[in-house]
Design a protein around this motif. Sequence first.
Motif, PDB file in Angstrom:
ATOM      1  N   UNK A  81     -14.449  -6.389  -9.327  1.00  0.00           N
ATOM      2  CA  UNK A  81     -13.053  -6.328  -9.738  1.00  0.00           C
ATOM      3  C   UNK A  81     -12.166  -5.819  -8.614  1.00  0.00           C
ATOM      4  N   UNK A  82     -12.671  -4.868  -7.831  1.00  0.00           N
ATOM      5  CA  UNK A  82     -11.911  -4.366  -6.682  1.00  0.00           C
ATOM      6  C   UNK A  82     -11.785  -5.440  -5.605  1.00  0.00           C
ATOM      7  N   UNK A  83     -12.839  -6.213  -5.405  1.00  0.00           N
ATOM      8  CA  UNK A  83     -12.783  -7.298  -4.422  1.00  0.00           C
ATOM      9  C   UNK A  83     -11.750  -8.343  -4.838  1.00  0.00           C
ATOM     10  N   UNK A  84     -11.678  -8.620  -6.135  1.00  0.00           N
ATOM     11  CA  UNK A  84     -10.675  -9.563  -6.646  1.00  0.00           C
ATOM     12  C   UNK A  84      -9.276  -8.989  -6.461  1.00  0.00           C
ATOM     13  N   UNK A  85      -9.130  -7.694  -6.714  1.00  0.00           N
ATOM     14  CA  UNK A  85      -7.839  -7.035  -6.482  1.00  0.00           C
ATOM     15  C   UNK A  85      -7.411  -7.193  -5.031  1.00  0.00           C
ATOM     16  N   UNK A  86      -8.361  -6.991  -4.136  1.00  0.00           N
ATOM     17  CA  UNK A  86      -8.071  -7.099  -2.703  1.00  0.00           C
ATOM     18  C   UNK A  86      -7.658  -8.518  -2.347  1.00  0.00           C
ATOM     19  N   UNK A  87      -8.383  -9.491  -2.878  1.00  0.00           N
ATOM     20  CA  UNK A  87      -8.107 -10.897  -2.560  1.00  0.00           C
ATOM     21  C   UNK A  87      -6.759 -11.354  -3.113  1.00  0.00           C
ATOM     22  N   UNK A  88      -6.361 -10.784  -4.248  1.00  0.00           N
ATOM     23  CA  UNK A  88      -5.095 -11.180  -4.893  1.00  0.00           C
ATOM     24  C   UNK A  88      -3.953 -10.228  -4.551  1.00  0.00           C
ATOM     25  N   UNK A  89      -4.207  -9.296  -3.630  1.00  0.00           N
ATOM     26  CA  UNK A  89      -3.190  -8.339  -3.174  1.00  0.00           C
ATOM     27  C   UNK A  89      -2.583  -7.558  -4.335  1.00  0.00           C
ATOM     28  N   UNK A  90      -3.466  -7.018  -5.181  1.00  0.00           N
ATOM     29  CA  UNK A  90      -3.045  -6.205  -6.313  1.00  0.00           C
ATOM     30  C   UNK A  90      -2.250  -5.002  -5.808  1.00  0.00           C
ATOM     31  N   UNK A  91      -1.044  -4.810  -6.326  1.00  0.00           N
ATOM     32  CA  UNK A  91      -0.104  -3.845  -5.755  1.00  0.00           C
ATOM     33  C   UNK A  91      -0.616  -2.412  -5.764  1.00  0.00           C
ATOM     34  N   UNK A  92      -1.282  -1.996  -6.860  1.00  0.00           N
ATOM     35  CA  UNK A  92      -1.772  -0.620  -6.931  1.00  0.00           C
ATOM     36  C   UNK A  92      -2.883  -0.380  -5.911  1.00  0.00           C
ATOM     37  N   UNK A  93      -3.721  -1.387  -5.672  1.00  0.00           N
ATOM     38  CA  UNK A  93      -4.766  -1.233  -4.656  1.00  0.00           C
ATOM     39  C   UNK A  93      -4.153  -1.141  -3.265  1.00  0.00           C
ATOM     40  N   UNK A  94      -3.111  -1.928  -3.023  1.00  0.00           N
ATOM     41  CA  UNK A  94      -2.441  -1.859  -1.732  1.00  0.00           C
ATOM     42  C   UNK A  94      -1.809  -0.491  -1.511  1.00  0.00           C
ATOM     43  N   UNK A  95      -1.191   0.039  -2.561  1.00  0.00           N
ATOM     44  CA  UNK A  95      -0.596   1.377  -2.462  1.00  0.00           C
ATOM     45  C   UNK A  95      -1.679   2.417  -2.182  1.00  0.00           C
ATOM     46  N   UNK A  96      -2.805   2.296  -2.884  1.00  0.00           N
ATOM     47  CA  UNK A  96      -3.907   3.238  -2.690  1.00  0.00           C
ATOM     48  C   UNK A  96      -4.442   3.157  -1.264  1.00  0.00           C
ATOM     49  N   UNK A  97      -4.589   1.951  -0.750  1.00  0.00           N
ATOM     50  CA  UNK A  97      -5.094   1.761   0.616  1.00  0.00           C
ATOM     51  C   UNK A  97      -4.125   2.342   1.638  1.00  0.00           C
ATOM     52  N   UNK A  98      -2.832   2.202   1.393  1.00  0.00           N
ATOM     53  CA  UNK A  98      -1.829   2.750   2.305  1.00  0.00           C
ATOM     54  C   UNK A  98      -1.852   4.273   2.326  1.00  0.00           C
ATOM     55  N   UNK A  99      -2.275   4.867   1.203  1.00  0.00           N
ATOM     56  CA  UNK A  99      -2.318   6.329   1.117  1.00  0.00           C
ATOM     57  C   UNK A  99      -3.561   6.937   1.770  1.00  0.00           C
ATOM     58  N   UNK A 100      -4.586   6.116   1.993  1.00  0.00           N
ATOM     59  CA  UNK A 100      -5.866   6.637   2.501  1.00  0.00           C
ATOM     60  C   UNK A 100      -5.715   7.430   3.796  1.00  0.00           C
ATOM     61  N   UNK A 101      -5.037   6.912   4.851  1.00  0.00           N
ATOM     62  CA  UNK A 101      -4.913   7.716   6.092  1.00  0.00           C
ATOM     63  C   UNK A 101      -4.177   9.033   5.864  1.00  0.00           C
ATOM     64  N   UNK A 102      -3.136   8.993   5.033  1.00  0.00           N
ATOM     65  CA  UNK A 102      -2.357  10.205   4.767  1.00  0.00           C
ATOM     66  C   UNK A 102      -3.197  11.225   4.011  1.00  0.00           C
ATOM     67  N   UNK A 103      -3.936  10.744   3.012  1.00  0.00           N
ATOM     68  CA  UNK A 103      -4.765  11.646   2.204  1.00  0.00           C
ATOM     69  C   UNK A 103      -5.927  12.197   3.025  1.00  0.00           C
ATOM     70  N   UNK A 104      -6.451  11.393   3.936  1.00  0.00           N
ATOM     71  CA  UNK A 104      -7.528  11.877   4.821  1.00  0.00           C
ATOM     72  C   UNK A 104      -7.033  13.039   5.671  1.00  0.00           C
ATOM     73  N   UNK A 105      -5.812  12.922   6.188  1.00  0.00           N
ATOM     74  CA  UNK A 105      -5.206  14.012   6.957  1.00  0.00           C
ATOM     75  C   UNK A 105      -4.969  15.227   6.068  1.00  0.00           C
ATOM     76  N   UNK A 106      -4.422  14.978   4.880  1.00  0.00           N
ATOM     77  CA  UNK A 106      -4.117  16.082   3.963  1.00  0.00           C
ATOM     78  C   UNK A 106      -5.384  16.827   3.557  1.00  0.00           C
ATOM     79  N   UNK A 107      -6.444  16.092   3.262  1.00  0.00           N
ATOM     80  CA  UNK A 107      -7.695  16.711   2.830  1.00  0.00           C
ATOM     81  C   UNK A 107      -8.306  17.590   3.923  1.00  0.00           C
ATOM     82  N   UNK A 108      -8.036  17.235   5.164  1.00  0.00           N
ATOM     83  CA  UNK A 108      -8.597  17.985   6.286  1.00  0.00           C
ATOM     84  C   UNK A 108      -7.951  19.361   6.431  1.00  0.00           C
ATOM     85  N   UNK A 109      -6.665  19.460   6.085  1.00  0.00           N
ATOM     86  CA  UNK A 109      -5.928  20.696   6.357  1.00  0.00           C
ATOM     87  C   UNK A 109      -5.495  21.462   5.108  1.00  0.00           C
ATOM     88  N   UNK A 110      -5.530  20.817   3.954  1.00  0.00           N
ATOM     89  CA  UNK A 110      -4.922  21.434   2.774  1.00  0.00           C
ATOM     90  C   UNK A 110      -5.570  22.768   2.395  1.00  0.00           C
TER      91      UNK A 110
END
Length: 238
Positions: free
Chosen positions: A109-138
């Motif tokens: 289902x996630x692969x289908x979301x990726x292939x169809x550019x599901x908006x919530x998955x795109x938003x989640x993917x865009x947040x990954x670098x920011x959250x990775x930084x936040x998790x390191x220092x929070x």
Amino acid sequence: MENYIGMMGGSGLYWMIFIGTAVLSWLVSSSLNKAFKNYSKIPTTGNLTGKEVAEKMLRDNDIYDVQVTCIQGHLTDNYNPANKTLNLSPDVYNSNSVAAAAVAAHECGHAVQHATMYSWLQMRSNLVPVVSFASKWVTWLLLGGMLLLRTFPQLLLAGIVLFALTTLFSFVTLPVEINASKRALVWLDRSGITSIETHPKARRALKLAAYTYVIAALSSLATLLYYVMIYLGASRRD
């Protein structure tokens, strides 16, 4: 003294919420493991393994550039959009059970979301670098902010901002996971992988898995509110 009492009362409320979510998390996790164990004994229609279920669902959705692989661990299944791999644990990859089919289809289902550019998955993917930084220092910012609350409250505020980003990520994850399960269940039913007898079991397994994300998000929100309450209490004293 009044602010101190208010903070203690807020702290008590936080611990009630924290303990409550911890208990719920344990109950859901236990139920999920029990359901997976029971449903792992029930074969699917056609006796397809998790690997075969994943490959079939990908083909049915015209996805041919995703590789299905086997990884170590228990319920470590995931879809990696970065390298387009659908990674299944041995209990899912090699099993022809209803539980394995449900998990494999969910990850598809996630692969289908990726292939169809599901908006919530795109938003989640865009947040990954920011959250990775936040998790390191929070953790360090929150700890330092608590220790230096009277002299440097801005440090706690910075920690709260970073923690808010991780909380946002938890809530953005919810529609992504719920939608992946819905896609999985529709396909399992339509393709005949599950039957009238086995489809409710697949639905229950995926619903329990979704509950774990809901509880994690609520727990993160409760923690965020606790730190906000401490910061506001310190600001009022100043």
